[in-house]
Design a protein around this motif. Sequence first.
Motif, PDB file in Angstrom:
ATOM      1  N   SER A   1     -14.747  34.404  35.067  1.00 19.22           N
ATOM      2  CA  SER A   1     -15.211  35.609  34.368  1.00 19.22           C
ATOM      3  C   SER A   1     -16.562  35.377  33.699  1.00 19.22           C
ATOM      4  CB  SER A   1     -14.173  36.058  33.340  1.00 19.22           C
ATOM      5  OG  SER A   1     -13.935  35.049  32.391  1.00 19.22           O
ATOM      6  N   THR A   2     -16.811  34.151  33.205  1.00 24.08           N
ATOM      7  CA  THR A   2     -18.104  33.845  32.585  1.00 24.08           C
ATOM      8  C   THR A   2     -19.237  33.969  33.600  1.00 24.08           C
ATOM      9  OG1 THR A   2     -17.025  32.305  31.058  1.00 24.08           O
ATOM     10  CG2 THR A   2     -19.405  32.101  31.310  1.00 24.08           C
ATOM     11  N   LEU A   3     -19.027  33.413  34.788  1.00 24.40           N
ATOM     12  CA  LEU A   3     -20.042  33.519  35.847  1.00 24.40           C
ATOM     13  C   LEU A   3     -20.278  34.976  36.230  1.00 24.40           C
ATOM     14  CD1 LEU A   3     -18.931  30.533  38.132  1.00 24.40           C
ATOM     15  CD2 LEU A   3     -20.911  30.622  36.600  1.00 24.40           C
ATOM     16  N   LEU A   4     -19.197  35.760  36.288  1.00 21.99           N
ATOM     17  CA  LEU A   4     -19.325  37.171  36.642  1.00 21.99           C
ATOM     18  C   LEU A   4     -20.108  37.940  35.584  1.00 21.99           C
ATOM     19  CD1 LEU A   4     -18.589  39.435  38.599  1.00 21.99           C
ATOM     20  CD2 LEU A   4     -16.404  39.695  37.385  1.00 21.99           C
ATOM     21  N   VAL A   5     -19.808  37.676  34.310  1.00 26.94           N
ATOM     22  CA  VAL A   5     -20.495  38.365  33.213  1.00 26.94           C
ATOM     23  C   VAL A   5     -21.988  38.057  33.225  1.00 26.94           C
ATOM     24  CG1 VAL A   5     -20.766  38.420  30.693  1.00 26.94           C
ATOM     25  CG2 VAL A   5     -18.496  38.566  31.697  1.00 26.94           C
ATOM     26  N   PHE A   6     -22.336  36.780  33.329  1.00 28.53           N
ATOM     27  CA  PHE A   6     -23.752  36.413  33.305  1.00 28.53           C
ATOM     28  C   PHE A   6     -24.464  36.857  34.578  1.00 28.53           C
ATOM     29  CE2 PHE A   6     -22.427  33.978  29.724  1.00 28.53           C
ATOM     30  CZ  PHE A   6     -23.572  33.770  28.967  1.00 28.53           C
ATOM     31  N   GLY A   7     -23.748  36.857  35.704  1.00 34.87           N
ATOM     32  CA  GLY A   7     -24.340  37.356  36.943  1.00 34.87           C
ATOM     33  C   GLY A   7     -24.663  38.833  36.860  1.00 34.87           C
ATOM     34  N   LEU A   8     -23.743  39.630  36.332  1.00 32.75           N
ATOM     35  CA  LEU A   8     -23.979  41.068  36.178  1.00 32.75           C
ATOM     36  C   LEU A   8     -25.127  41.343  35.218  1.00 32.75           C
ATOM     37  CD1 LEU A   8     -20.333  42.509  35.942  1.00 32.75           C
ATOM     38  CD2 LEU A   8     -21.997  42.944  37.755  1.00 32.75           C
TER      39      LEU A   8
END
Length: 361
Positions: A159-166
Amino acid sequence: MRSKGRTDERAAHTESTAFDAASVARPLLRSGRIRQALLFIASGVLLALSMFAAISFGAKDLTLSTVWAAVFHYDRSLMTHQIIHELRLPRVLGAAVIGAALAVAGSLIQGITRNPLGDTGVLGINAGAMFVVAVSFAFFPNLPYGTLIVLSFIGALMSTLLVFGLGASAPGGLTPMRLTVSGAVTAALLGSMTSGIAIYFDLSQDLAFWYAGGVAGIKWSQLEILAPILLMVIVWSMGLARSISLISMGDEVALNLGINLKRIRLLGLLTVVVLAGLSVSAAGAISFVGLVIPHIARKLIGVDYRQIVPLSALLGAVLLVLADLGARMANPPEELAIGIMVSFIGVPFFLFLARKERRDL
């Protein structure tokens, strides 16, 4: 000769002024250190008192002497000692350790991203760990606790990677407000998926504890795994604190002082993911501890993260221990979810900060 005399006088005056400034600064610095020491001592005493109160009060109130005897001179034959040692003591210690972990995670996020709304719940990190817990309950219901910890870490990292990617994919790059919005979107998405899994596989009852958050289910066997890892990671966080203080002043300042921004941010985020993943695996998705506590610590002790991180750990432990006590005392013998008690403080605080941030844009 006159010019040389004036130069000497000017130099002597400068030295005298510097000496005077130093003599004034020393007592101020000393008084600042004394104030910091008193803050840490007061926080430690408050934590000890909170823990004793949380162990003493509940469906059955116990005297201080009984609590003392049960903690330091445990007698298995006494029912009151069993209540304290087997039920209350592990949950209070668990609340203290998890509260400290969530508060430290929040302080690291706020420093690394310079986002005053940073928190493992607000940024969707808890939601990722919760999603993986739901998947493991659906397909692997009898997993040992150690495996669940690893899976929670993977979910938090995802979820951290997804948040920063978005957040980074938007025009203009990653900003504090975009990070908050992408975190809210990710939390909503993963929360919906978790609810869908719970309904389809009939896991609503099993996941209710993790949804609302709580420390009632923490046992000694879990605490023996959880506490040493979390405490070691919190100590590790204190080692990152100096670099995070410089990053919080701005990228240019940090780069000029020789800080490797990518390395420190990566290490900091991995630390946050470990703290959040382990906490969710034991106590569920508890939000707002990491939002509120670092702001209080910063207000009390200043902007140096070498002081903010340890003070946040102490105050976070106090908050979650008192929240657990409040959850037990609100409607005995029934218990409220600990996440509800924290939200009574966290939600108004979040709205206040969000309004302030929007006004400052």
